[in-house]
Design an enzyme around this catalytic site. Sequence first.
Site, PDB file in Angstrom:
ATOM      1  N   TYR A  74       0.579  -1.275  -0.138  1.00 23.14           N
ATOM      2  CA  TYR A  74      -0.092  -0.009  -0.107  1.00 23.14           C
ATOM      3  C   TYR A  74       0.517   1.167  -0.108  1.00 23.14           C
ATOM      4  CZ  TYR A  74      -4.734  -2.440  -0.442  1.00 23.14           C
ATOM      5  OH  TYR A  74      -5.783  -2.463  -0.349  1.00 23.14           O
ATOM      6  N   ASN A 120     -12.600   3.574  -6.406  1.00 16.60           N
ATOM      7  CA  ASN A 120     -11.393   3.949  -6.594  1.00 16.60           C
ATOM      8  C   ASN A 120     -11.340   4.547  -5.606  1.00 16.60           C
ATOM      9  OD1 ASN A 120     -11.506   3.047  -9.066  1.00 16.60           O
ATOM     10  ND2 ASN A 120     -11.040   4.798  -9.811  1.00 16.60           N
ATOM     11  N   VAL A 121     -10.510   4.025  -5.232  1.00 16.52           N
ATOM     12  CA  VAL A 121      -9.775   4.846  -4.178  1.00 16.52           C
ATOM     13  C   VAL A 121      -8.167   5.869  -3.761  1.00 16.52           C
ATOM     14  CG1 VAL A 121      -9.874   1.815  -2.512  1.00 16.52           C
ATOM     15  CG2 VAL A 121      -7.540   2.978  -3.710  1.00 16.52           C
ATOM     16  N   ASP A 122      -8.517   6.653  -5.028  1.00 15.78           N
ATOM     17  CA  ASP A 122      -7.087   7.223  -5.147  1.00 15.78           C
ATOM     18  C   ASP A 122      -6.786   8.758  -4.935  1.00 15.78           C
ATOM     19  OD1 ASP A 122      -8.481   7.604  -8.161  1.00 15.78           O
ATOM     20  OD2 ASP A 122      -7.435   6.261  -8.585  1.00 15.78           O
ATOM     21  N   HIS A 137     -14.901   2.220  -1.436  1.00 16.59           N
ATOM     22  CA  HIS A 137     -13.845   1.198  -1.594  1.00 16.59           C
ATOM     23  C   HIS A 137     -13.293   2.531  -0.459  1.00 16.59           C
ATOM     24  CE1 HIS A 137     -14.623  -1.565  -4.465  1.00 16.59           C
ATOM     25  NE2 HIS A 137     -16.450  -1.881  -3.776  1.00 16.59           N
ATOM     26  N   CYS A 145      -6.962   2.389  12.025  1.00 15.24           N
ATOM     27  CA  CYS A 145      -6.735   1.560  12.921  1.00 15.24           C
ATOM     28  C   CYS A 145      -7.054  -0.452  12.704  1.00 15.24           C
ATOM     29  CB  CYS A 145      -7.332   1.611  14.616  1.00 15.24           C
ATOM     30  SG  CYS A 145      -6.957   0.455  15.921  1.00 15.24           S
ATOM     31  N   CYS A 165      -0.777   1.726  16.661  1.00 12.52           N
ATOM     32  CA  CYS A 165      -2.291   2.673  16.661  1.00 12.52           C
ATOM     33  C   CYS A 165      -1.601   3.759  17.660  1.00 12.52           C
ATOM     34  CB  CYS A 165      -3.484   1.968  16.123  1.00 12.52           C
ATOM     35  SG  CYS A 165      -5.021   2.600  17.743  1.00 12.52           S
ATOM     36  N   CYS A 168      -4.473   2.792  20.921  1.00 12.28           N
ATOM     37  CA  CYS A 168      -4.566   1.537  21.397  1.00 12.28           C
ATOM     38  C   CYS A 168      -3.131   0.672  21.303  1.00 12.28           C
ATOM     39  CB  CYS A 168      -5.871   0.289  20.495  1.00 12.28           C
ATOM     40  SG  CYS A 168      -5.557  -0.569  19.021  1.00 12.28           S
ATOM     41  N   SER A 207     -14.873  -4.147 -14.463  1.00 15.90           N
ATOM     42  CA  SER A 207     -15.213  -5.171 -14.946  1.00 15.90           C
ATOM     43  C   SER A 207     -16.205  -5.597 -14.655  1.00 15.90           C
ATOM     44  CB  SER A 207     -13.984  -6.314 -14.572  1.00 15.90           C
ATOM     45  OG  SER A 207     -14.438  -5.551 -13.707  1.00 15.90           O
TER      46      SER A 207
END
Length: 262
Positions: A74, A120-122, A137, A145, A165, A168, A207
């Site tokens: 990531y 998309n996560v961008d 998403h 966390c 984190c 915690c 897709s």
Amino acid sequence: MTEPTFSLSILADLIKILQTAKNVVVLTGAGISAESNIPTFRDAQTGLWAKYSPEELATPQAFRRNPRLVWEWYAWRRALVAQAQPNPGHLALAQLEAYLTKDALRTRHYATGFTLITQNVDGLHQRAGNRSVIELHGNINRTKCFDEGVIVDSWQPTEDVPPPCPYCGGYLRPDVVWFGETLPPQALAAAFEAADQGDVFFSIGTSGLVQPAASLAYQAIQGGAVVVEINPDVTPLTNSATYLLQGPAGQVLPILMRALSE
Ligand code: NAD
């Protein structure tokens, strides 16, 4: 990359439909960001990451098994996103929203509803200027966390990753939805409502294999929408779509926008 292939009469039909539409809904997938050099999962498994499948990297089980590997994958994707710029496809969708919504009321008689739903996560749609964006998403630029799900804005950098984190002491992870995880319920409900209300529904660069996002187009069809697919390849949706504008989104969408604003 393949050239766009569709007839001018399809374009003319679509322009007429868009000019009288009340609600326009757009669903995007990884394909729209491919021309910003952010690889789809299929294309991302090259070079350094060739030996891993997305299921070995983008699942909670993968993270439990090897948190360092997943964090580093990531981190690599986040760096790609940071370098990327919105491409002509993203920019055309921002123009479409401005054209259809209240920004354009000076030149139109009424405003059209517009919702952009993205898998998309961008964050590139927002950077291009779209405002009405539902992120199904999550977003790779946020961190949370792993145990508690709380969003974390800053943490002490550590040599060992993932960092702990600050609340915690558990692991931090990206705020994205992994395979096998549930989608944010409010975003999902808003997306299905928009699809239901849409009289035009675009499915762009996806897709149609990842559920539940893949069901949105069918919800729109049930609600009576005209469905327009934009993709260089055929997908499971193609036969049910009203129109296929075959080609890369970064070429097809600017052609559509130019025709619409003429
Ligand atoms: P996907 O299932 O949405 O498939 C990509 C689709 O894009 C394919 O149908 C392909 O034919 C099409 N495509 C490729 N180039 C295109 C172009 N230039 N214009 C239009 N269409 C094009 O995506 P996936 O890679 O299988 O990913 C599944 C999930 O993973 C996504 O739903 C998303 O949550 C996540 N993901 C996000 C990003 C991102 O944020 N940019 C990138 C990869 C994966």
